[in-house]
Design an enzyme around this catalytic site. Structure first.
Site, mmCIF file in Angstrom:
data_model
loop_
_atom_site.group_PDB
_atom_site.id
_atom_site.type_symbol
_atom_site.label_atom_id
_atom_site.label_comp_id
_atom_site.label_asym_id
_atom_site.label_seq_id
_atom_site.Cartn_x
_atom_site.Cartn_y
_atom_site.Cartn_z
ATOM 1 N N GLU A 246 -7.164 4.986 7.795
ATOM 2 C CA GLU A 246 -6.967 6.471 7.581
ATOM 3 C C GLU A 246 -8.090 6.981 6.959
ATOM 4 O OE1 GLU A 246 -3.184 5.975 5.362
ATOM 5 O OE2 GLU A 246 -2.090 5.618 6.836
ATOM 6 N N SER B 90 3.178 -1.993 10.414
ATOM 7 C CA SER B 90 4.485 -1.920 10.887
ATOM 8 C C SER B 90 5.179 -3.275 10.398
ATOM 9 C CB SER B 90 4.894 -1.375 12.041
ATOM 10 O OG SER B 90 4.366 -0.255 12.437
ATOM 11 N N HIS C 227 -9.596 1.334 4.679
ATOM 12 C CA HIS C 227 -8.302 1.487 5.379
ATOM 13 C C HIS C 227 -8.740 2.542 6.617
ATOM 14 C CE1 HIS C 227 -4.381 2.748 6.331
ATOM 15 N NE2 HIS C 227 -3.948 1.758 5.681
ATOM 16 N N GLY D 69 2.364 2.397 10.608
ATOM 17 C CA GLY D 69 2.957 3.540 10.648
ATOM 18 C C GLY D 69 3.871 3.902 11.631
ATOM 19 N N GLU E 140 -5.672 -4.723 10.523
ATOM 20 C CA GLU E 140 -4.575 -3.600 10.801
ATOM 21 C C GLU E 140 -4.794 -2.929 11.983
ATOM 22 O OE1 GLU E 140 -2.432 -2.491 7.115
ATOM 23 O OE2 GLU E 140 -4.158 -1.596 7.146
ATOM 24 N N ASN F 90 0.765 -1.207 0.095
ATOM 25 C CA ASN F 90 0.034 -0.101 -0.052
ATOM 26 C C ASN F 90 0.886 1.253 -0.121
ATOM 27 O OD1 ASN F 90 -1.837 2.133 0.317
ATOM 28 N ND2 ASN F 90 -2.217 1.578 2.674
ATOM 29 N N TRP F 91 0.953 1.880 -1.192
ATOM 30 C CA TRP F 91 2.053 3.095 -1.290
ATOM 31 C C TRP F 91 1.169 4.135 -0.769
ATOM 32 C CZ3 TRP F 91 4.280 1.987 -6.857
ATOM 33 C CH2 TRP F 91 5.113 0.745 -6.648
ATOM 34 N N LYS F 92 -0.098 4.352 -0.622
ATOM 35 C CA LYS F 92 -0.777 5.620 0.054
ATOM 36 C C LYS F 92 -0.448 6.669 -0.889
ATOM 37 C CE LYS F 92 -0.058 3.758 4.568
ATOM 38 N NZ LYS F 92 -0.240 3.873 6.043
HETATM 39 C C1 PEP Z 1 -0.835 0.420 6.059
HETATM 40 O O1 PEP Z 1 -1.159 1.475 6.086
HETATM 41 O O2 PEP Z 1 -1.742 -0.409 5.560
HETATM 42 C C2 PEP Z 1 0.406 -0.251 6.705
HETATM 43 C C3 PEP Z 1 0.341 -1.376 7.058
HETATM 44 O O3 PEP Z 1 1.233 0.709 6.982
HETATM 45 P P1 PEP Z 1 2.701 0.337 7.841
HETATM 46 O O4 PEP Z 1 3.102 -0.787 6.947
HETATM 47 O O5 PEP Z 1 3.643 1.749 7.193
HETATM 48 O O6 PEP Z 1 2.464 0.556 9.116
#
Ligand code: PEP
Length: 241
Positions: A93, A200, A91, A165, A159, A9-11
């Site tokens: 976010e 993470s 997600h 993050g 998640e 997931n490159w956001k």
């Molecule tokens: C995500 O945003 O889906 C995610 C898992 O981010 P990160 O791996 O940076 O925690």
């Protein structure tokens, strides 16, 4: 045996030069077999990413509406048209900043399936819910409400919000227990279901998750922006690192 699914997931964290650099590096590496590798780039770069060897395309979100007067939105049929096979919905976010409720997430997932896409439905508890000992019931409620009225063939990404993050991944035991609960919650509804972990994940902790019971793959944010790091994570999922 379930084929592991690893999604990047490159956001909104990469520009066109970064995408080109990723592509050149990724395509110079040995192709991945025995693992489903998926990349979710920012929508404007979907066509650039379509040149990645052995990688399926994924949208980062999709409209809950059918095509029509919805400025700025992307219809599921459009993602399908440009070669996507998957789309992330709900997600944390977007739940947090775009007000996506479980009901909206369920509609998005439904739209995705109607267009032939596999929805990747994100769920996960915030830290205060875990601290209160209510993580399992919170996530179960999210799962049941966000996956209402779908067909077989979906992915749930567990998640925990506090792990995204933050550098503080869940333990493999915590992930495993939640994944098994999610599978139990949906067992009488869906047979074709993969549950993947996100939060993470890095090259040095990913194998603990991919070898944990109930974990069918990973959703990777920050550590997927470098081809080397993401390739190492995919390789670890098949025990080839
Ligand atoms: C995500 O945003 O889906 C995610 C898992 O981010 P990160 O791996 O940076 O925690």
């Amino acid at each position: 045996m379930i084929t592991p699914l690893i999604i990047a997931n490159w956001k909104m964290a990469i520009d066109k030069n970064g995408v080109e650099a990723f592509k050149a590096d990724w395509n110079s590496r040995p192709p991945m077999t025995g693992v489903d590798v998926v990349v979710a780039p920012p929508a404007p770069y979907l066509s650039v990413v379509s040149g990645l060897t052995g990688v399926s395309l994924c949208g980062q979100t999709v409209s809950e509406n059918d095509m029509g007067a919805h400025t700025g939105e992307i219809a599921a049929a459009m993602l399908s048209d440009v070669g996507c096979q998957y789309v992330i919905v709900g997600h944390s976010e977007r739940r947090q900043h775009q007000g996506e409720t479980n009901a909206i997430v369920a509609q998005k997932a439904k739209r995705a399936q109607l267009a032939g896409l596999t929805p990747v439905v994100c769920v996960g508890e915030p830290s205060h819910i875990r601290a209160a000992g209510k993580a399992a019931s919170y996530v179960r409620d999210q799962v049941l409400s966000s996956c209402d009225d779908l067909s077989d063939g979906l992915v749930i990404a567990y998640e925990p919000v506090w792990a995204i993050g933050s550098g503080e991944a869940a333990s493999a035991d915590v992930a495993s227990s939640m994944h098994l609960d999610i599978k139990t919650a949906l067992a009488d509804r869906y047979a074709d279901l993969r549950v993947i972990y996100g939060g993470s994940v890095k090259p040095d902790n990913c194998a603990a998750f991919t070898t944990a019971e109930g974990v069918d793959g990973l959703l990777v944010g920050g550590a997927s922006l470098s081809a080397e790091s993401f390739w190492n994570i995919c390789a670890a999922a098949i025990g080839a690192e």
